[in-house]
Design a protein around this motif. Structure first.
Motif, short mmCIF file in Angstrom:
data_model
loop_
_atom_site.label_atom_id
_atom_site.label_comp_id
_atom_site.label_asym_id
_atom_site.label_seq_id
_atom_site.Cartn_x
_atom_site.Cartn_y
_atom_site.Cartn_z
N GLY A 1 54.25 53.51 56.04
CA GLY A 1 54.27 53.50 57.50
C GLY A 1 53.85 54.84 58.07
O GLY A 1 52.88 55.45 57.61
N LEU B 1 58.63 50.30 55.26
CA LEU B 1 57.52 49.63 54.57
C LEU B 1 57.31 50.13 53.15
O LEU B 1 56.43 49.62 52.44
CB LEU B 1 56.23 49.81 55.38
CG LEU B 1 56.28 49.30 56.82
CD1 LEU B 1 54.99 49.62 57.55
CD2 LEU B 1 56.56 47.80 56.86
N SER C 1 56.37 52.07 61.51
CA SER C 1 57.72 52.51 61.14
C SER C 1 57.76 54.00 60.84
O SER C 1 56.92 54.54 60.11
CB SER C 1 58.19 51.75 59.90
OG SER C 1 59.30 52.40 59.30
N ILE D 1 57.69 42.07 51.82
CA ILE D 1 57.84 43.02 52.92
C ILE D 1 57.04 42.51 54.11
O ILE D 1 55.82 42.30 54.01
CB ILE D 1 57.33 44.43 52.52
CG1 ILE D 1 58.14 44.97 51.33
CG2 ILE D 1 57.44 45.38 53.71
CD1 ILE D 1 57.64 46.31 50.83
N ASN E 1 51.41 40.26 56.44
CA ASN E 1 50.98 40.82 57.71
C ASN E 1 50.99 39.71 58.77
O ASN E 1 50.29 38.71 58.63
CB ASN E 1 49.58 41.42 57.56
CG ASN E 1 49.10 42.10 58.82
OD1 ASN E 1 49.02 41.49 59.88
ND2 ASN E 1 48.76 43.37 58.70
N GLY F 1 52.68 48.52 61.36
CA GLY F 1 52.80 49.61 60.40
C GLY F 1 53.25 50.92 61.01
O GLY F 1 52.99 51.99 60.46
N HIS G 1 48.68 48.85 53.47
CA HIS G 1 49.98 48.23 53.72
C HIS G 1 51.09 48.85 52.87
O HIS G 1 52.19 48.31 52.80
CB HIS G 1 49.91 46.73 53.45
CG HIS G 1 49.13 45.97 54.49
ND1 HIS G 1 47.75 45.97 54.52
CD2 HIS G 1 49.53 45.22 55.53
CE1 HIS G 1 47.34 45.24 55.56
NE2 HIS G 1 48.40 44.76 56.18
N ASN H 1 62.43 42.56 51.55
CA ASN H 1 62.41 44.00 51.82
C ASN H 1 63.53 44.74 51.10
O ASN H 1 64.33 45.46 51.72
CB ASN H 1 62.50 44.26 53.33
CG ASN H 1 61.78 45.53 53.73
OD1 ASN H 1 61.09 46.16 52.94
ND2 ASN H 1 61.95 45.93 54.97
N VAL I 1 48.36 41.33 49.84
CA VAL I 1 48.64 41.26 51.28
C VAL I 1 48.19 39.90 51.79
O VAL I 1 47.05 39.50 51.57
CB VAL I 1 47.91 42.37 52.06
CG1 VAL I 1 48.28 42.31 53.53
CG2 VAL I 1 48.22 43.74 51.47
N HIS J 1 55.11 42.89 57.54
CA HIS J 1 54.31 43.99 58.07
C HIS J 1 53.73 43.59 59.42
O HIS J 1 53.22 42.49 59.59
CB HIS J 1 53.17 44.31 57.10
CG HIS J 1 52.51 45.63 57.31
ND1 HIS J 1 51.66 45.87 58.36
CD2 HIS J 1 52.59 46.79 56.62
CE1 HIS J 1 51.22 47.12 58.30
NE2 HIS J 1 51.77 47.70 57.25
N SER K 1 53.11 41.89 50.60
CA SER K 1 53.20 42.26 52.01
C SER K 1 52.65 41.12 52.85
O SER K 1 51.54 40.63 52.58
CB SER K 1 52.41 43.55 52.27
OG SER K 1 52.41 43.87 53.64
#
Length: 536
Positions: A70, A127, A122, A115, A140, A120, A67, A524, A91, A117, A138
């Protein structure tokens, strides 16, 4: 399983044949592959987490490495060279919007940066974890993936925002509907990511970009929960959806999204048309876009991209026959390929296709039928695996994209391709550059340029080459009046050129919105708008 240091499923291989390698070698010189760092080595670099134990948070090195980055080229360099840098301290995999709310409250109280997520995918640095004293979490969202409600009368469907593209379409198609949003990252990107970056799909000509498809939803922000109801239209002040679209995780996390869907089209077809030169091809696609025929796809490749695609094609015998036929019709070196797609009820779709082909013929287009169009459709999500295949032979692939009004399209294309060649010449390297117009509008078009060049042996040199190329491309976009991003968002990679597009007042207004939703600057940080001395 998804690759940890490249694109897509690790079981899918994009093999470059001898002809393709000879094509690259002739233009760029022989490539030299480097040894990739191992996943185990990457995990061994991960420091201890700074987060207190939490039942929803995984602090294992494996989860944190997966994570950390990107799919941008700098991300690849970091992963492949084993120079990952900062990683999230943990995460979380929430199963509900309520758990997202709990995680944001926890992060706010513990002064933790967050952040969001999804898949992934990007390619603009969304990220990247900024190094610093503040721990990073992160979140998810991919467990939030269910179809919650479908309204067939209003043609609205509500999903968890972490749903992957194929899963979203499968759930809709089971009931006879489609969203029709197909970015090239479709297989691994998510609905929430599309909204956060203002994504555009390959068939947006029919179905609309994500801003036309996003009808409402729920956003969990540090300041509270933002609920956006759905309306067919509203004149009640500023559209709250516009605050969320393109916000790149800076104001909060989209947990639920309601989208405008369509019945599954009973008929769909993709055809290829060739033009002898760019001038004729651009005139044709401009006429097609301004005629507003009910098409689903227009995608025009310039001469360099057309040549590259035909060289990479698997069916060499068929390509040879096509080349001879086109030569007899006046389409030789420099020929440009246009893909035309229609979707919908069969009778009006066929009528739209006939109208498009007739207009193309008036601009000296040579229609070659449906075969190449169907091959393009079959491989449209596989072509991105070329990045993996090229890397294995010592070549790297990067892209830039913008959008401009019609008078600037050809100058922008030329400027971007030349910018890449000039930038890498400073490093003693050559660039193979090619371009297509991926989305067409009555006003203008997106211009999407690809750069292929040789991989350097060291991390530092690879980053230096990319930085030189990116700076040159960004300057060319601004100088030629383009937007810094048509479909990939801003992240960190495009942020240096945002001021030229938005102006000081526009940037200040965006900062004010971020402060309202995120007073502590925890969401972020450093993306979209570079942080300016504290929370932004």
């Amino acid at each position: 399983m998804q690759r940890w240091n490249g694109w897509g499923d690790e079981s899918i291989v994009y093999a470059l044949g001898a002809e393709a390698l000879a094509f690259l070698g002739e233009r760029l010189g022989p490539g030299t592959a480097i040894a990739d760092a191992s996943f185990e080595d990457a995990c061994a670099q991960v420091p201890a987490s700074r987060l207190a134990p939490h039942p929803l948070i995984d602090t294992t090195p494996a989860a944190r490495v997966r994570h950390a980055l990107g799919q941008s080229l700098p991300d690849w360099f970091k992963l492949r060279h084993g120079r990952i840098g900062a990683v999230p301290d943990g995460v979380a995999f929430p199963d509900s919007g309520l758990q997202v709310r709990q995680l944001l409250d926890y992060a706010r109280q513990a002064c933790v940066a967050v952040i969001a997520h999804g898949g992934g995918t990007s390619v603009a640095g969304h990220l990247t974890v900024a190094p610093g004293p503040r721990p990073v979490l992160s979140i998810n969202l991919t467990h939030l993936c269910a179809l919650g409600h479908l309204d067939g009368e209003a043609l609205l469907a509500t999903f968890g925002a972490g749903v992957y593209g194929p899963d979203l379409e499968a759930q809709l198609r089971a009931q006879g509907y489609t969203l029709g949003h197909y970015p090239q990252s479709f297989e691994y990107s998510t609905l929430g990511g599309w909204i956060a970056t203002r994504s555009s799909g390959q068939q947006s000509l029919r179905y609309g970009r994500i801003e036309q498809l996003f009808a409402g939803g729920v956003v969990e922000t540090p300041a509270g929960t933002l609920t956006i109801p759905t309306f067919p239209a509203s004149a009640a002040g500023i559209d709250l959806r516009e605050m969320v679209l393109g916000s790149e995780g800076r104001i909060g996390i989209v947990t639920q999204a309601t989208v405008r869907i369509s019945p599954l089209p009973p008929y769909e077809a993709f055809h290829a048309v060739f033009f002898a030169a760019w001038e004729e091809a651009q005139a044709a696609v401009r006429a097609l876009a301004q005629a507003k025929l009910p098409l689903s796809l227009l995608r025009l490749s310039n001469g360099a991209e057309t040549q590259t695609m035909l060289t990479l094609a698997v069916h060499k015998k068929l390509v040879g026959l096509l080349e001879r036929y086109l030569s007899l019709r006046g389409c030789g070196e420099g020929k440009c390929m246009l893909m035309v797609g229609v979707s919908g009820e069969e009778k009006p779709a066929r009528a739209a296709l006939r109208g498009a082909l007739a207009l193309a013929r008036r601009h000296k287009g040579v229609h070659v039928g449906r075969h190449m169009g169907e091959k393009w459709k079959q491989g449209r999500f596989r072509n991105v695996y070329l990045r993996n295949g090229a890397w294995e032979h010592g070549y790297v692939i990067d892209t830039v994209e913008t959008a401009v009004d019609w008078p600037r399209v050809a100058p922008m294309m030329a400027a971007l391709e030349q910018a890449g060649r000039t930038a890498l010449a400073a490093h003693g390297e050559q660039v193979h550059a090619y371009t297509h117009l991926s989305h067409l509008y009555p006003q203008g078009a997106s211009v999407y340029t690809t750069y292929v060049y040789r991989l350097a042996p060291t991390f530092e040199e690879n980053m230096a080459r990319w930085r030189t190329l990116k700076d040159a491309a960004g300057a060319a976009i601004v100088a030629n009046g383009g937007t810094i991003s048509h479909q990939h968002g801003v992240g960190t990679d495009h942020a240096p050129w945002l001021m030229a597009e938005k102006g000081e007042l526009g940037i200040a207004a965006m900062r004010a919105l971020l402060r309202q939703m995120d007073p502590q600057g925890m969401m972020n940080p450093g993306k979209l708008l570079p942080d300016a001395g504290g929370p932004s």
